[in-house]
Write a protein that holds these residues in place. Structure first.
Motif, mmCIF file in Angstrom:
data_model
loop_
_atom_site.group_PDB
_atom_site.id
_atom_site.type_symbol
_atom_site.label_atom_id
_atom_site.label_comp_id
_atom_site.label_asym_id
_atom_site.label_seq_id
_atom_site.Cartn_x
_atom_site.Cartn_y
_atom_site.Cartn_z
ATOM 1 N N THR A 1 0.873 -1.170 0.000
ATOM 2 C CA THR A 1 0.000 0.000 0.000
ATOM 3 C C THR A 1 0.907 1.216 0.000
ATOM 4 O OG1 THR A 1 -1.711 -1.176 1.248
ATOM 5 C CG2 THR A 1 -1.796 1.242 1.245
ATOM 6 N N VAL A 2 1.017 1.887 -1.140
ATOM 7 C CA VAL A 2 1.970 2.981 -1.302
ATOM 8 C C VAL A 2 1.318 4.295 -0.921
ATOM 9 C CG1 VAL A 2 3.445 4.200 -2.928
ATOM 10 C CG2 VAL A 2 3.215 1.715 -3.071
ATOM 11 N N VAL A 3 1.925 4.991 0.028
ATOM 12 C CA VAL A 3 1.406 6.270 0.534
ATOM 13 C C VAL A 3 2.348 7.381 0.087
ATOM 14 C CG1 VAL A 3 0.820 7.624 2.571
ATOM 15 C CG2 VAL A 3 0.333 5.161 2.516
ATOM 16 N N PRO A 4 1.891 8.317 -0.747
ATOM 17 C CA PRO A 4 2.745 9.439 -1.152
ATOM 18 C C PRO A 4 2.870 10.454 -0.021
ATOM 19 C CG PRO A 4 0.570 9.629 -2.145
ATOM 20 C CD PRO A 4 0.580 8.331 -1.422
ATOM 21 N N VAL A 5 4.085 10.907 0.209
ATOM 22 C CA VAL A 5 4.371 11.873 1.273
ATOM 23 C C VAL A 5 4.980 13.116 0.630
ATOM 24 C CG1 VAL A 5 5.679 12.297 3.395
ATOM 25 C CG2 VAL A 5 4.739 10.021 2.943
ATOM 26 N N PRO A 6 4.477 14.294 0.932
ATOM 27 C CA PRO A 6 4.973 15.504 0.265
ATOM 28 C C PRO A 6 6.424 15.808 0.608
ATOM 29 C CG PRO A 6 3.505 16.085 2.071
ATOM 30 C CD PRO A 6 3.403 14.609 1.910
ATOM 31 N N VAL A 7 7.081 16.545 -0.292
ATOM 32 C CA VAL A 7 8.441 17.033 -0.057
ATOM 33 C C VAL A 7 8.404 18.558 -0.027
ATOM 34 C CG1 VAL A 7 9.502 15.030 -1.168
ATOM 35 C CG2 VAL A 7 8.985 17.055 -2.524
ATOM 36 N N ASP A 8 9.369 19.118 0.683
ATOM 37 C CA ASP A 8 9.551 20.573 0.657
ATOM 38 C C ASP A 8 11.010 20.853 0.321
ATOM 39 O OD1 ASP A 8 11.016 20.119 2.980
ATOM 40 O OD2 ASP A 8 9.439 20.846 4.324
ATOM 41 N N GLY A 9 11.467 22.047 0.610
ATOM 42 C CA GLY A 9 12.823 22.418 0.240
ATOM 43 C C GLY A 9 13.902 21.626 0.937
ATOM 44 N N ASP A 10 13.566 20.928 2.022
ATOM 45 C CA ASP A 10 14.535 20.120 2.761
ATOM 46 C C ASP A 10 14.420 18.634 2.479
ATOM 47 O OD1 ASP A 10 15.829 22.215 4.151
ATOM 48 O OD2 ASP A 10 14.138 22.353 5.539
ATOM 49 N N GLY A 11 13.458 18.252 1.635
ATOM 50 C CA GLY A 11 13.289 16.836 1.347
ATOM 51 C C GLY A 11 11.946 16.326 1.827
ATOM 52 N N ILE A 12 11.839 15.016 2.008
ATOM 53 C CA ILE A 12 10.572 14.427 2.428
ATOM 54 C C ILE A 12 10.174 14.964 3.799
ATOM 55 C CG2 ILE A 12 11.572 12.386 3.560
ATOM 56 C CD1 ILE A 12 9.266 10.761 2.228
ATOM 57 N N VAL A 13 8.889 15.246 3.983
ATOM 58 C CA VAL A 13 8.397 15.824 5.238
ATOM 59 C C VAL A 13 8.189 14.674 6.228
ATOM 60 C CG1 VAL A 13 6.593 17.200 6.314
ATOM 61 C CG2 VAL A 13 7.307 17.693 3.959
ATOM 62 N N VAL A 14 9.125 14.533 7.154
ATOM 63 C CA VAL A 14 9.119 13.393 8.072
ATOM 64 C C VAL A 14 7.865 13.377 8.930
ATOM 65 C CG1 VAL A 14 10.355 12.317 10.011
ATOM 66 C CG2 VAL A 14 11.635 13.278 8.086
ATOM 67 N N ASP A 15 7.375 14.546 9.303
ATOM 68 C CA ASP A 15 6.180 14.606 10.152
ATOM 69 C C ASP A 15 4.935 14.059 9.455
ATOM 70 O OD1 ASP A 15 7.706 15.748 12.109
ATOM 71 O OD2 ASP A 15 7.085 17.807 11.679
ATOM 72 N N ARG A 16 4.978 13.919 8.147
ATOM 73 C CA ARG A 16 3.821 13.408 7.405
ATOM 74 C C ARG A 16 3.932 11.906 7.110
ATOM 75 N NH1 ARG A 16 1.300 17.531 4.453
ATOM 76 N NH2 ARG A 16 -0.120 15.901 3.715
ATOM 77 N N LEU A 17 4.999 11.259 7.577
ATOM 78 C CA LEU A 17 5.164 9.829 7.321
ATOM 79 C C LEU A 17 4.123 9.029 8.095
ATOM 80 C CD1 LEU A 17 9.059 9.460 7.533
ATOM 81 C CD2 LEU A 17 7.646 9.220 5.482
ATOM 82 N N PRO A 18 3.474 8.042 7.470
ATOM 83 C CA PRO A 18 2.516 7.200 8.196
ATOM 84 C C PRO A 18 3.244 6.315 9.214
ATOM 85 C CG PRO A 18 2.852 6.380 5.969
ATOM 86 C CD PRO A 18 3.575 7.678 6.052
ATOM 87 N N ALA A 19 2.739 6.255 10.422
ATOM 88 C CA ALA A 19 3.417 5.527 11.500
ATOM 89 C C ALA A 19 3.596 4.053 11.180
ATOM 90 C CB ALA A 19 2.633 5.695 12.803
ATOM 91 N N GLU A 20 2.717 3.502 10.350
ATOM 92 C CA GLU A 20 2.768 2.061 10.060
ATOM 93 C C GLU A 20 3.657 1.717 8.869
ATOM 94 O OE1 GLU A 20 -0.970 3.705 8.038
ATOM 95 O OE2 GLU A 20 0.297 4.082 9.791
ATOM 96 N N ALA A 21 4.347 2.684 8.294
ATOM 97 C CA ALA A 21 5.168 2.425 7.111
ATOM 98 C C ALA A 21 6.287 1.448 7.426
ATOM 99 C CB ALA A 21 5.746 3.732 6.572
ATOM 100 N N ARG A 22 6.446 0.440 6.578
ATOM 101 C CA ARG A 22 7.527 -0.539 6.738
ATOM 102 C C ARG A 22 8.751 -0.141 5.929
ATOM 103 N NH1 ARG A 22 6.945 -1.675 10.924
ATOM 104 N NH2 ARG A 22 8.504 -3.321 10.665
ATOM 105 N N ILE A 23 8.563 0.609 4.846
ATOM 106 C CA ILE A 23 9.665 1.099 4.016
ATOM 107 C C ILE A 23 9.417 2.564 3.711
ATOM 108 C CG2 ILE A 23 10.676 1.026 1.694
ATOM 109 C CD1 ILE A 23 10.488 -1.936 1.666
ATOM 110 N N VAL A 24 10.482 3.351 3.719
ATOM 111 C CA VAL A 24 10.440 4.736 3.254
ATOM 112 C C VAL A 24 11.447 4.846 2.120
ATOM 113 C CG1 VAL A 24 10.705 7.168 3.829
ATOM 114 C CG2 VAL A 24 9.866 5.557 5.562
ATOM 115 N N TYR A 25 10.959 5.127 0.912
ATOM 116 C CA TYR A 25 11.837 5.245 -0.258
ATOM 117 C C TYR A 25 12.129 6.719 -0.504
ATOM 118 C CZ TYR A 25 13.317 5.513 -5.106
ATOM 119 O OH TYR A 25 14.004 5.811 -6.244
ATOM 120 N N VAL A 26 13.432 7.063 -0.584
ATOM 121 C CA VAL A 26 13.822 8.463 -0.753
ATOM 122 C C VAL A 26 15.001 8.571 -1.719
ATOM 123 C CG1 VAL A 26 12.994 9.350 1.469
ATOM 124 C CG2 VAL A 26 15.249 8.274 1.333
#
Length: 479
Positions: free
Chosen positions: A227-252
């Motif tokens: 189940t792929v959840v898109p997470v927004p990016v800003d000028g510093d990269g992926i917004v960590v505060d928006r990561l879903p707590a249940e994510a098993r992988i974070v691709y960056v």
């Protein structure tokens, strides 16, 4: 007999006749039970010796296609009825798994019958600048090595010399310290991502990806049942505060965010590592073109900062050499190493040994480092020229985004009209200039009209002429 036989030349006559008769039986033009001319008659018709037709008939009889009846002749075997054409049945085979029919295209870029005269395609390199003479010597060396070695399958993780060369290169250039045994050679970065998904995910697991992000990686994770959840990016990269707590992988893509181009800040990198440690998640770091950095100090890779073993580092030679090479690598965390190696073995046993051996020599003999230095200088000149054009001649219509690395730049299309991107692409195409939109790389975040300008495959003369052509094409658009 209602099958027509044609003889071409006088070589391989028996083979020509055999293949045509066999094809006639299989596709039904020679019906089961149909009588064939005698070998003598067929030889006369075709202008060949009787021995030739006799040999063909004996072979077809031995293989079961024909039956010979003493005193009666030779006939198509009745058993061939099972090969008779049948009306198509839509439900004969099960349809493909629904997932594979619903997957999006890996890259939302239009296909063209002919490449444009000035093509700013991203992700490609200029093979005219590659030292093919040195590469030929490396390939010749690899062939000699293979000729002396016994035939057989090799280590799924790759050839030791290449894994050693990669580990040394990463320690020097990316501060990724690892043993050569930790490196697994793959068919490009795409296979590395697929292998990690296979060993780290169960169907339905949540995976977080950058938005906008790299479509082939997202598609690969979807294909793994995630189940792929898109997470927004800003000028510093992926917004960590928006990561879903249940994510098993974070691709960056922290060194050069794809597609926008900014690097992930050190503060954001540390926050992402801390988040992954607290949630027990795997970070997949795709360092697809981090070798080419043009401004500021080198940015630490996530892998070099990882003290807890939560980062899998993925690299590729597609941007440093050329994409057709199909060589990449992955350094998984220690707990995933054996499983990733096993997944590679099951998937394709191992990558091409000859290519690995040649590439190992290319790296260990210093050719690769010399090539990188040359390409860095060349790409720096191309990048500077393209940035200047975007900031000056094309500035009424385009605004370049900050970027300090890689082999592409992104420029936003001025104005808020969602159709502006497509309009610029169409105008450019009509003028023989290939530019590519980024709106298709967004999933949930509000897309911003923009263009990706790759400069890996177009020289300075092409950049200059392409920018002039694009300026003329856009001149009638409102600024």
């Amino acid at each position: 007999m209602n099958v027509h036989l044609t003889i071409h030349g006088r070589q391989g006559l028996a083979g020509q006749i055999y293949r045509q008769l066999r094809a006639g039986v299989i596709d039904g033009r020679l019906a089961p039970g149909e009588r064939l001319p005698s070998t003598r008659e067929l030889a006369t018709q075709l202008g060949v010796s009787r021995k030739t037709t006799l040999d063909v008939f004996e072979r077809l009889v031995a293989e079961g296609y024909l039956r010979s009846r003493a005193g009666d002749g030779t006939f198509v075997a009745e058993e061939m009825t099972r090969l008779a054409p049948r009306p198509p049945r839509a439900a004969l085979l099960r349809p493909p798994v629904e997932l594979w029919e619903s997957l999006p295209d890996a890259l939302p870029m239009p296909s063209r019958d002919r490449p444009p005269e000035f093509d700013f395609l991203g992700g490609v390199t200029d093979k005219a600048l590659f030292p093919f003479d040195q590469w030929r010597r490396c390939v010749s060396h690899a062939l000699r090595v293979l000729a002396r070695a016994p035939g057989g399958y090799r280590d799924p993780a790759g050839e030791q010399d290449l894994r050693l060369a990669v580990s040394r290169y990463l320690a020097f250039s990316r501060a990724v310290v690892c043993n050569w045994q930790d490196v697994i050679v793959t068919q490009g970065a795409q296979q590395a991502i697929d292998l990690l998904a296979r060993v780290a995910l169960r169907p339905g697991d949540v995976v977080a990806v950058e938005d906008p992000g790299y479509p082939p990686a997202r598609t690969s994770l979807l294909a793994a049942g995630a189940t792929v959840v898109p997470v927004p990016v800003d000028g510093d990269g992926i917004v960590v505060d928006r990561l879903p707590a249940e994510a098993r992988i974070v691709y960056v893509t922290p060194s050069h965010q794809f597609p926008l181009g900014m690097p992930m800040s050190l503060e954001r990198r540390l926050a992402l590592l801390d988040w992954a440690q607290r949630h027990g998640a795997l970070i997949v770091e795709d360092d697809y073109d981090g070798e080419f950095r043009f401004e500021g100090r080198p940015v630490e890779s996530l892998k070099s900062l990882d003290q807890a073993g939560v980062v899998a580092y993925v690299g590729t030679f597609s941007k440093t050499i050329f994409p057709e090479l199909r060589v990449g690598y992955v350094i998984p965390p220690a707990p995933l190493g054996a499983a990733t190696r096993r997944a590679k073995q099951i998937g394709d046993r191992h990558s091409c040994t000859m290519t690995q051996t040649a590439l190992a020599k290319f790296m260990l003999d210093g050719y690769f480092a010399k090539h990188l230095r040359r390409m860095h200088k060349e790409y720096a000149a191309r990048r500077a020229l393209l940035r200047h054009a975007l900031q000056h001649e094309l500035s009424p219509w385009l605004t370049p985004l900050p970027s300090s690395a890689g082999i592409h730049l992104v420029a936003e299309v001025r104005g808020a009209d969602p159709a502006a991107e497509a309009m610029v692409i169409a105008r450019a195409a009509a003028a023989g200039v290939g530019v590519y939109g980024i709106s298709g790389m967004y999933v949930a975040s509000r897309s911003r009209p923009g263009l990706l300008f790759g400069y890996g495959g177009i020289g300075t003369d092409g950049i200059r002429a392409g920018a002039d052509r694009l300026k003329t094409a856009l001149g009638r658009l409102p600024s």
